[in-house]
Scaffold this motif. Structure first.
Motif, PDB file in Angstrom:
ATOM      1  N   ASP A  26      54.548  -7.804  12.656  1.00 20.00           N
ATOM      2  CA  ASP A  26      54.890  -6.378  12.580  1.00 20.00           C
ATOM      3  C   ASP A  26      56.409  -6.209  12.497  1.00 20.00           C
ATOM      4  O   ASP A  26      57.149  -7.066  12.957  1.00 20.00           O
ATOM      5  CB  ASP A  26      54.391  -5.655  13.834  1.00 20.00           C
ATOM      6  CG  ASP A  26      52.877  -5.730  13.963  1.00 20.00           C
ATOM      7  OD1 ASP A  26      52.196  -5.832  12.923  1.00 20.00           O
ATOM      8  OD2 ASP A  26      52.387  -5.711  15.113  1.00 20.00           O
ATOM      9  N   SER A  46      53.818  -0.275   9.940  1.00 18.13           N
ATOM     10  CA  SER A  46      53.871  -1.070  11.172  1.00 18.13           C
ATOM     11  C   SER A  46      53.674  -2.559  10.910  1.00 18.13           C
ATOM     12  O   SER A  46      54.528  -3.372  11.247  1.00 18.13           O
ATOM     13  CB  SER A  46      52.882  -0.555  12.213  1.00 18.13           C
ATOM     14  OG  SER A  46      51.582  -0.503  11.668  1.00 18.13           O
ATOM     15  N   ALA A  47      52.549  -2.953  10.267  1.00 20.98           N
ATOM     16  CA  ALA A  47      52.367  -4.361   9.911  1.00 20.98           C
ATOM     17  C   ALA A  47      53.145  -4.651   8.632  1.00 20.98           C
ATOM     18  O   ALA A  47      53.191  -3.821   7.726  1.00 20.98           O
ATOM     19  CB  ALA A  47      50.889  -4.668   9.701  1.00 20.98           C
TER      20      ALA A  47
END
Ligand code: ADP
Ligand code: MG
Length: 238
Positions: A26, A46-47
């Motif tokens: 992440d 996010s990832a």
């Protein structure tokens, strides 16, 4: 300056980053500035994608990169996050800091897209002055704005015009050059423009080169513009 402490703290965290053994999944796994973190969060990133997870840690540490990954794999953030972070840590920000990063894109449309992503993740918290140089305005209007910019997104023909004709445009402080969609830049026939642009830039810069395909022309350009690059190729899962 207000950001001295956090920039120094980040510098240490990036130096401590173990790119060989660390696993980075992440964006939150990376030592990033608060403004970048909140920009990514606000945009719901996010990832990291594969190319991002491989390229960003190395680019944060200052490596030159030759990255190949197909269209749609997330190459834009692979260079925009390091641009924001490396200039932030160097505190290359504000009207008097000069141009810190030049991002070259094959077409006006793609340049505009990059600029929009830059605004989306960097526009709120960061204090950089960023501009688009893709023609369409008078050379003189662009020239006046150029003097104040820290980050430029541009097309090869137009930026070369300024490098050769705009006396007040200095690239002496340039820390980063990004060549995005390098295969397309070369397909369009901008090879000699790129060679000429690179001649104007300080040799001790960091260069990030991204491409959807690995062609002979791309490796030739890489040979001329990169120093001991990290090669990152992301292949499609079978
Ligand atoms: P490329 O330049 O490799 O063609 P882009 O950078 O344009 O790819 O990204 C393709 C799409 O994927 C965009 O819509 C972008 O918003 C999205 N994207 C990029 N990175 C992420 C991420 N980490 N998480 C979710 N979506 C992402
Ligand atoms: Mg792209």
């Amino acid at each position: 300056k207000r950001d001295d402490v956090s920039a120094e703290h980040l510098e240490q965290a990036v130096a401590d980053l173990d790119v060989k053994n660390g696993t980075f999944k992440d964006f939150a796994d990376l030592p990033l500035s608060e403004p970048t973190k909140s920009g990514l969060k606000a945009a719901h990133f996010s990832a990291m994608t594969d190319i991002q997870a491989k390229a960003i840690p190395l680019a944060l540490k200052g490596a030159d990169i030759l990255g190949a990954a197909k269209t749609g794999s997330g190459k834009t953030l692979s260079f925009l996050v390091p641009v924001l972070e490396n200039l932030y840590r160097a505190q290359l920000v504000g009207q008097d800091a000069g141009l810190g990063a030049m991002i070259i894109s094959p077409t006006r449309e793609l340049a505009i897209q990059i600029f929009e992503v830059l605004r989306k993740i960097g526009g709120k918290g960061h204090l950089f002055a960023a501009g688009l140089v893709i023609g369409g305005k008078s050379l003189k209007d662009e020239a006046n704005a150029l003097e104040r910019m820290n980050i430029l997104v541009c097309t090869p023909g137009r930026i070369l015009q300024h490098l050769s004709q705009t006396a007040t445009f200095s690239v002496d402080n340039l820390k980063m050059l990004v060549l995005d969609e390098a295969d397309r830049i070369l397909d369009i026939g901008f090879q000699s423009a790129l060679d000429a642009i690179i001649e104007y830039l300080p040799p001790d810069r960091q260069t990030l080169l991204f491409s959807a395909t690995q062609t002979k022309k791309v490796s030739e350009l890489a040979r001329l513009s990169l120093k001991e690059p990290e090669y990152i190729a992301v292949h499609e899962a079978a």
